[in-house]
Design an enzyme around this catalytic site. Structure first.
Site, PDB file in Angstrom:
ATOM      1  N   CYS A   7       0.954  -1.329   0.012  1.00 26.57           N
ATOM      2  CA  CYS A   7       0.021   0.007  -0.046  1.00 26.57           C
ATOM      3  C   CYS A   7       0.712   1.186  -0.178  1.00 26.57           C
ATOM      4  CB  CYS A   7      -1.094  -0.116   1.070  1.00 26.57           C
ATOM      5  SG  CYS A   7      -0.085   0.020   2.767  1.00 26.57           S
ATOM      6  N   ARG A  13      -3.323  -0.514   5.410  1.00 25.01           N
ATOM      7  CA  ARG A  13      -3.787  -1.584   4.575  1.00 25.01           C
ATOM      8  C   ARG A  13      -3.008  -2.798   4.265  1.00 25.01           C
ATOM      9  NH1 ARG A  13      -5.064   2.235  -0.238  1.00 25.01           N
ATOM     10  NH2 ARG A  13      -3.301   3.228   0.481  1.00 25.01           N
ATOM     11  N   ASP A 124      -7.861   4.133   1.010  1.00 28.65           N
ATOM     12  CA  ASP A 124      -7.017   4.397   1.885  1.00 28.65           C
ATOM     13  C   ASP A 124      -7.846   5.080   3.179  1.00 28.65           C
ATOM     14  OD1 ASP A 124      -5.202   5.820   3.447  1.00 28.65           O
ATOM     15  OD2 ASP A 124      -4.402   6.756   1.861  1.00 28.65           O
TER      16      ASP A 124
END
Ligand code: 4NP
Length: 157
Positions: A7, A13, A124
Site C-alpha cells: 500500500c 492496509r 485508504d
C-alpha cells in the site's frame, strides 16, 4: 509461493492484509507453503508499527499487527511471486518501478480476488474515520479468502 502486499504507507492496509492472509494460512495448515510480507511505496513511516487505529480495529477481530513499516524495494520483484497492490495509485507506482514484462506480470490488484464484496480498490483509511478501517478489514477478509482459494485450486491443477 512468496506474496508481498503493498500500500502507500505500509501502516494500514498492507500490514492488515498480511495479518488476514496469515490467519487463513494458519487455519488451512498452509504456513510452510507461503512466505508473506508487506511494504509501502513511501518510506515515510519506515520502522513504525501499524497505525494505532488500524491496530485497534484489527484487535477487535482478533488480529495482532506487529509488522514494522518498510519501503518497497526493486529487489522485491525478485523475492516475490505475487505483488498485490490496494488501489490505482499503488498499482501505478508498482508498474512504474517494474522494468520487465516478467516483473509487471507479478503485479496484482487486491480487490480482484474479492468473492462477495464488489469493489475495485481498498480505500485508504488514513484520513477517514472508524468506518474506513472496518471497511478495509471487510474487504481484505473477502479478498484474502479469494486469493487463498485461487492459489489452492491452482496448486491442485
Ligand atoms: P496505508 O495508509 O497506505 O494503508 O498504510 C496510509 C498511511 C500513511 C499515509 C497515507 C496512507 N501517509 O500519507 O502518511
Amino acid at each position: 509461493m512468496n506474496i508481498l502486499f503493498v500500500c502507500l504507507g505500509n501502516i494500514c492496509r498492507s500490514p492488515m492484509a498480511e495479518a488476514v492472509f496469515q490467519r487463513i494460512l494458519e487455519r488451512e495448515h498452509a504456513t510452510e507453503r507461503f512466505t508473506i510480507d508487506s511494504a509501502g511505496l513511501i518510506g515515510f513511516h519506515a520502522g513504525e508499527l501499524p497505525d494505532s487505529r488500524m491496530r485497534y480495529h484489527a484487535g477487535k477481530r482478533g488480529y495482532s499487527l506487529t509488522h514494522r513499516s518498510r519501503p518497497f524495494s526493486r529487489a522485491d520483484f525478485d523475492r516475490f511471486d505475487m505483488i498485490i497492490g490496494m488501489d490505482d495509485q499503488n498499482i501505478n507506482g508498482l508498474n512504474y518501478l517494474a522494468h520487465t514484462l516478467e516483473e509487471t506480470r507479478k503485479i496484482f490488484r487486491m480487490t480482484d480476488f474479492c468473492r462477495n464484496i464488489e469493489a475495485d480498490h481498498v480505500p485508504d483509511p488514513y484520513y477517514g474515520g472508524d468506518q474506513g478501517f472496518e471497511n478495509v478489514i471487510d474487504l481484505l477478509e473477502d479478498a484474502c479468502e479469494g486469493l487463498f482459494l485461487q492459489l489452492a485450486v491452482k496448486s491442485k491443477q
